[in-house]
Design an enzyme around this catalytic site. Structure first.
Site, PDB file in Angstrom:
ATOM      1  N   ASN A  29      -2.631   7.170   9.861  1.00 29.88           N
ATOM      2  CA  ASN A  29      -1.657   8.174   9.458  1.00 29.88           C
ATOM      3  C   ASN A  29      -2.230   9.532   9.877  1.00 29.88           C
ATOM      4  OD1 ASN A  29       0.044   9.909   8.166  1.00 29.88           O
ATOM      5  ND2 ASN A  29      -0.190   8.992   6.128  1.00 29.88           N
ATOM      6  N   HIS A 199      10.173  10.133   4.636  1.00 29.63           N
ATOM      7  CA  HIS A 199       9.653   9.193   3.629  1.00 29.63           C
ATOM      8  C   HIS A 199      10.322   7.822   3.719  1.00 29.63           C
ATOM      9  CE1 HIS A 199       8.667  13.065   1.353  1.00 29.63           C
ATOM     10  NE2 HIS A 199       7.505  12.505   1.576  1.00 29.63           N
ATOM     11  N   ARG A 260       6.997  23.614  -0.895  1.00 32.00           N
ATOM     12  CA  ARG A 260       8.172  23.858  -0.046  1.00 32.00           C
ATOM     13  C   ARG A 260       9.360  24.296  -0.894  1.00 32.00           C
ATOM     14  NH1 ARG A 260       7.684  18.234   3.219  1.00 32.00           N
ATOM     15  NH2 ARG A 260       5.633  17.999   2.270  1.00 32.00           N
ATOM     16  N   GLU A 404       3.166   2.678   1.234  1.00 30.55           N
ATOM     17  CA  GLU A 404       3.641   2.854   2.612  1.00 30.55           C
ATOM     18  C   GLU A 404       2.762   2.113   3.616  1.00 30.55           C
ATOM     19  OE1 GLU A 404       3.581   6.948   1.352  1.00 30.55           O
ATOM     20  OE2 GLU A 404       5.222   7.356   2.725  1.00 30.55           O
TER      21      GLU A 404
END
Ligand code: ADP
Length: 419
Positions: A29, A199, A260, A404
């Site tokens: 990743n 995601h 964010r 994930e």
């Protein structure tokens, strides 16, 4: 833009790649200055090694291994290629590694943040890699380093097939009326400006796992899945397919996040840029790195700290907490509306799995859509697969921790085995 559902033509150089033999899968990743990795033995579903490199390109870069041994070692890591090299060395270290030779690695799964029009994980043939690179401009920072990581693996492990797992793929089922922006249509045609969503690998895992654990058929149910970490995405899933998601062309739209903004009047940003004479880069930093929980509290982007500060009377932290929950609730309500009702609300990721006050805060007042939270149960659940609604709740609310990397390893295994 057309959907690309590609599945490879690469000829694997290893012989007899039957499912039994494809066991060791390395998951990478790559972020702008980091590389996280996990090595799986898919035969025994075991994690053989895990760790990551941080601060690539800066002073004080290091490799932090979690397993087989936990330690932190500082290196000079000027670029991602060197980073990949260090990870591979750590995996094969005679004393602290988990494999004897790189030849034991059967496949590498690469997490790709922006997959443009790709709608499924795919083996990275030279043709597919070239096709994907056409969309680099959609996420220049992430995709640029991810391309470099793919090339680095190709250079160090030329015989090993690589699989791209796209964070955007799950959302390719979103219909046109939901993915288009309301800018003039020509900009969609010219630049691909639209909602892509992110995601997706987490959503896929959580959907699959929820169906398994809670015992339902996804094609018959309506779900709202809330991935609430530092970044936040909420998705509406109907008939087993994503019909809308909160993140847009870039990972910024939707609820308010750790650093964010989430939803923002575009004109307010243009106004701010004019008033403060901001460059595009400075404005990008403000909306991505300085806003959200951090921007409002003025102290932290970490929900644990926000809650602690709020409990100790910090007014800005309390305000940030209220705004955060309010905006989550707005989307849950909106998605209940577009789904035409909801059967399951699932919480996942750092905050979703571990923060009862947020789960409570964003579901408060939603009894009218059939949500009855079991308050005692909610308070006790941290990172476990559990139902947290009452038995008579029309909507089942559950916590399903995401994984994930496992999803990525399963994708890599399936695609390589199919060859
Ligand atoms: P990212 O989007 O970076 O992957 P995470 O999913 O790790 O982020 O979520 C980070 C957020 O989750 C932080 O706000 C943090 O407070 C919260 N969080 C993570 N782990 C825990 C935990 N064990 N207990 C409470 N809060 C947690």
């Amino acid at each position: 833009m057309t959907e690309i559902r590609s599945h490879t033509t690469i000829d694997l150089t290893t012989e007899n790649n039957t499912e039994q033999q494809i066991m060791k899968i390395l998951i990478l990743n790559c972020g702008s200055s980091s590389i996280k990795y996990k090595m799986y033995d898919m035969g025994g579903q075991a994690v053989l090694a895990a760790g990551g490199i941080e601060k690539i390109g800066s002073q004080g870069a290091f490799l932090k291994t979690k397993s087989p041994v936990a330690e932190k070692t500082f290196y000079e890591i000027p670029d991602h290629n060197t980073g990949v090299e260090i990870v591979l060395k750590a995996l094969t270290d005679p004393e602290k590694g988990c494999i004897k030779s790189l030849e034991e690695i059967n496949a590498v799964g690469q997490r790709i943040v922006h997959g443009g029009p790709f709608s499924a994980s795919t083996i990275l043939t030279p043709e597919i890699f070239a096709e994907w690179k056409k969309y680099l401009a959609l996420a220049p920072v992430h995709s640029g380093v991810q391309a470099k990581c793919i090339e680095a693996v190709q250079a160090h492990l030329p015989q090993v097939p690589q699989v791209a797992i796209f964070d955007t793929a799950f959302h390719q089922t979103i219909p046109e009326h939901a993915y288009l922006s309301s800018l003039p249509y020509e900009y969609y045609e010219k630049y691909g400006i639209r909602r892509y969503g992110f995601h997706g690998t987490s959503f896929r895992y959580v959907l699959q796992q929820s169906a398994k654990v809670l015992g339902f058929n996804p094609t018959e149910k309506k779900l709202i899945i809330c991935h609430i970490g530092n970044g936040i995405s909420i998705s509406a899933v109907k008939g087993g397919q994503c019909i809308d998601t909160t993140m847009g062309m870039m990972p910024n739209e939707g609820p308010m996040m750790g650093t964010r903004t989430g939803d923002l009047d575009p004109s307010s940003l243009l106004y701010l840029m004019e008033k403060e004479h901001l460059t595009t880069q400075q404005a990008t930093d403000i909306i991505n790195k300085k806003s959200g929980l951090l921007g409002i509290s003025g102290k932290t982007n970490d929900m644990r700290e926000v809650i602690e500060l709020a409990e100790n009377g910090d007014e800005k932290a309390l305000l940030a907490f209220k705004m955060y929950n309010y905006r989550l609730k707005k989307y849950i309500g909106a998605y209940a509306a577009i789904l035409g009702g909801v059967d399951y609300i699932i919480f996942t990721a750092g905050v979703g799995e571990n923060q009862p006050p947020v789960r409570k805060g964003c579901l408060e007042g939603l009894e009218f859509i059939g949500v009855k939270l079991d308050q005692d149960k909610n308070e006790k659940i941290y990172g476990q697969e559990t139902v947290i609604s009452t038995p008579d709740s029309k909507v089942t609310v559950a916590v399903i921790p995401t994984d994930e990397e496992l999803m990525m390893a399963e994708d890599a295994m399936r695609l390589i085995s199919a060859k």
